[in-house]
Scaffold this active site. Structure first.
Site, mmCIF file in Angstrom:
data_model
loop_
_atom_site.group_PDB
_atom_site.id
_atom_site.type_symbol
_atom_site.label_atom_id
_atom_site.label_comp_id
_atom_site.label_asym_id
_atom_site.label_seq_id
_atom_site.Cartn_x
_atom_site.Cartn_y
_atom_site.Cartn_z
ATOM 1 N N CYS A 15 0.872 -0.911 -0.249
ATOM 2 C CA CYS A 15 -0.287 0.105 0.323
ATOM 3 C C CYS A 15 0.949 1.438 -0.220
ATOM 4 C CB CYS A 15 -1.056 -0.005 1.605
ATOM 5 S SG CYS A 15 -2.491 -0.594 0.549
ATOM 6 N N LYS A 18 0.192 3.279 -3.021
ATOM 7 C CA LYS A 18 -1.360 4.059 -3.802
ATOM 8 C C LYS A 18 -0.848 5.843 -3.788
ATOM 9 C CE LYS A 18 -4.463 1.607 -0.727
ATOM 10 N NZ LYS A 18 -5.467 1.824 -0.010
ATOM 11 N N SER A 46 -18.236 8.834 -0.716
ATOM 12 C CA SER A 46 -17.726 8.833 0.435
ATOM 13 C C SER A 46 -16.820 8.593 1.551
ATOM 14 C CB SER A 46 -19.352 8.165 1.086
ATOM 15 O OG SER A 46 -18.090 6.782 0.730
ATOM 16 N N ASP A 49 -14.802 2.174 2.392
ATOM 17 C CA ASP A 49 -13.924 1.632 1.978
ATOM 18 C C ASP A 49 -14.085 0.773 0.814
ATOM 19 O OD1 ASP A 49 -11.728 1.370 3.821
ATOM 20 O OD2 ASP A 49 -13.878 1.046 5.156
ATOM 21 N N ASP A 89 -12.056 -4.880 2.706
ATOM 22 C CA ASP A 89 -12.446 -3.932 1.792
ATOM 23 C C ASP A 89 -13.887 -4.652 2.715
ATOM 24 O OD1 ASP A 89 -10.619 -1.972 2.071
ATOM 25 O OD2 ASP A 89 -10.781 -2.080 -0.705
ATOM 26 N N GLY A 136 -10.292 -13.788 -13.818
ATOM 27 C CA GLY A 136 -9.645 -12.310 -13.480
ATOM 28 C C GLY A 136 -9.413 -12.757 -14.742
ATOM 29 N N HIS A 137 -7.984 -10.802 -14.793
ATOM 30 C CA HIS A 137 -7.767 -10.508 -16.261
ATOM 31 C C HIS A 137 -6.234 -10.625 -15.795
ATOM 32 C CE1 HIS A 137 -7.779 -8.426 -19.113
ATOM 33 N NE2 HIS A 137 -6.851 -7.131 -18.856
ATOM 34 N N SER A 138 -4.971 -9.679 -16.632
ATOM 35 C CA SER A 138 -4.079 -10.169 -16.635
ATOM 36 C C SER A 138 -3.203 -9.412 -17.773
ATOM 37 C CB SER A 138 -3.069 -11.611 -16.644
ATOM 38 O OG SER A 138 -3.471 -12.600 -18.162
#
Length: 344
Positions: A15, A18, A46, A49, A89, A136-138
């Site tokens: 993180c 970020k 807002s 999360d 989250d 998923g995706h790659s």
């Protein structure tokens, strides 16, 4: 890539990669809002999360996504950490994980066995969460990045939001702070092996157990502590309408984190957090190393809960009995000129 099958360590992993909260806020403020869908209970405006979309009076979807570069060199461990971080989250909203999709950026020139280990680590955490990995995706990229898009379910009447705390609420933190500092120290060979092992154990622990325990109690607000730091997420919890007092002596800290701060092994993200959130914070006799811990970007950090005061001690005790280093770290008070006061 080393011959031992390790990921080349990324300087901005986890993180810490970020975008800063200040930069992100300025970008989001300029996005067109469009007509408000009354079923969108929680959106990006807002600063919560995850998004929450009502399906029926009793069922709402919780949607979130998170991915980042590695902060450890073992791919299986990295996959676990990235997945635990993304799944968190849903727990921060009071929901249950149902499905997850892999998100992968991976160099075509790198050993595909490394990717397999990353995905194996992620799959382990999705299964531990009780969810189903559904695809998923790659894409080919110059560096490794991994995470999940996660969908959960929550009762709209029982969901947690991050800014609905009330004066008098006690604040409980369920994991110790300091993983950013320890990972930085590890990158330059200055972290004790046992300290890095403690950070990894924390980052690979799901917030599932803490969230399930918390649902037995009156929790008015919740968030998970990630890249914007304990103080940054606390600032979001106050929502411009509340203030709080934190006892820094009660905040759980991972062994080695304060030493890393004393040795000036800071992260750039930690300094961005200080620049953004610092104006809202007053420190009273707090050692500088502890200040750095409170601004430290967390990867797969714990839940921060605003709890009815008469129930806080019982919740703290049950979390600790479950093996979590949870502590009551402060309380919410009516709004004052100073939003966050940290005492020592």
């Amino acid at each position: 890539m080393s011959k031992e099958g390790k990921i080349v360590f990324c300087t901005g992993g986890g993180c810490t990669a970020k975008l800063g909260a200040g930069v992100l806020s300025r970008i989001l403020e300029k996005l067109p809002r469009g007509a408000r869908d009354p079923s969108l209970l929680v959106g990006y405006d807002s600063r919560d999360d995850a998004a929450v979309y009502r399906i029926t009076d009793d069922i709402a979807l919780v949607q979130t996504v998170d991915f980042f570069p590695p902060m450890v060199d073992d791919p299986y461990t990295f996959g676990q950490i990235a997945a635990a971080n993304a799944l968190s989250d849903v727990y921060a909203m009071g929901g249950e994980v149902k499905t997850a999709l892999n998100l992968v950026c991976f160099p075509e020139s790198m050993d595909l066995n490394i990717l397999g280990e990353i995905l194996r680590g992620g799959a382990k955490k999705v299964a531990e969460a009780g969810g189903s990995l559904a695809g998923g995706h790659s894409i080919a990229d110059t560096g490794v990045k991994y995470g999940l898009s996660v969908t959960g379910l929550v009762d709209p009447k029982k969901m947690y939001t991050n800014d609905s705390g009330k004066p008098g609420d006690k604040l409980i933190l369920t994991k110790a702070l300091g993983v950013g500092l320890i990972c930085t120290a590890n990158r330059v060979g200055e972290a004790a092996p046992e300290d890095m092992a403690g950070a990894i154990a924390s980052m690979t622990t799901l917030n599932k157990n803490a969230a399930e325990i918390s649902r037995k109690y009156t929790v008015h607000a919740a968030t998970d502590v990630t890249g914007f730091s304990f103080l940054g997420h606390l600032h979001e919890m106050m929502g411009g309408k509340l203030s709080c007092i934190i006892d820094a002596r009660m905040v759980p800290v991972l062994p080695g984190a304060e030493k890393a701060a004393d040795d000036f092994l800071y992260t750039a993200a930690g300094q961005r957090n200080r620049n953004h959130t610092g104006p809202y914070v007053t420190f009273e006799n707090v050692p500088f190393a502890m200040e750095e811990v409170l601004f430290d970007p967390q990867t797969s950090g714990g839940l921060l809960l605003a709890v009815l005061p008469e129930e806080a001690s019982a919740l703290e005790a049950e979390l600790q009995a479950a093996g979590l280093p949870a502590k009551i770290v402060g309380e919410i008070i009516p709004k004052t000129e100073q939003e966050i006061t940290v005492k020592y």
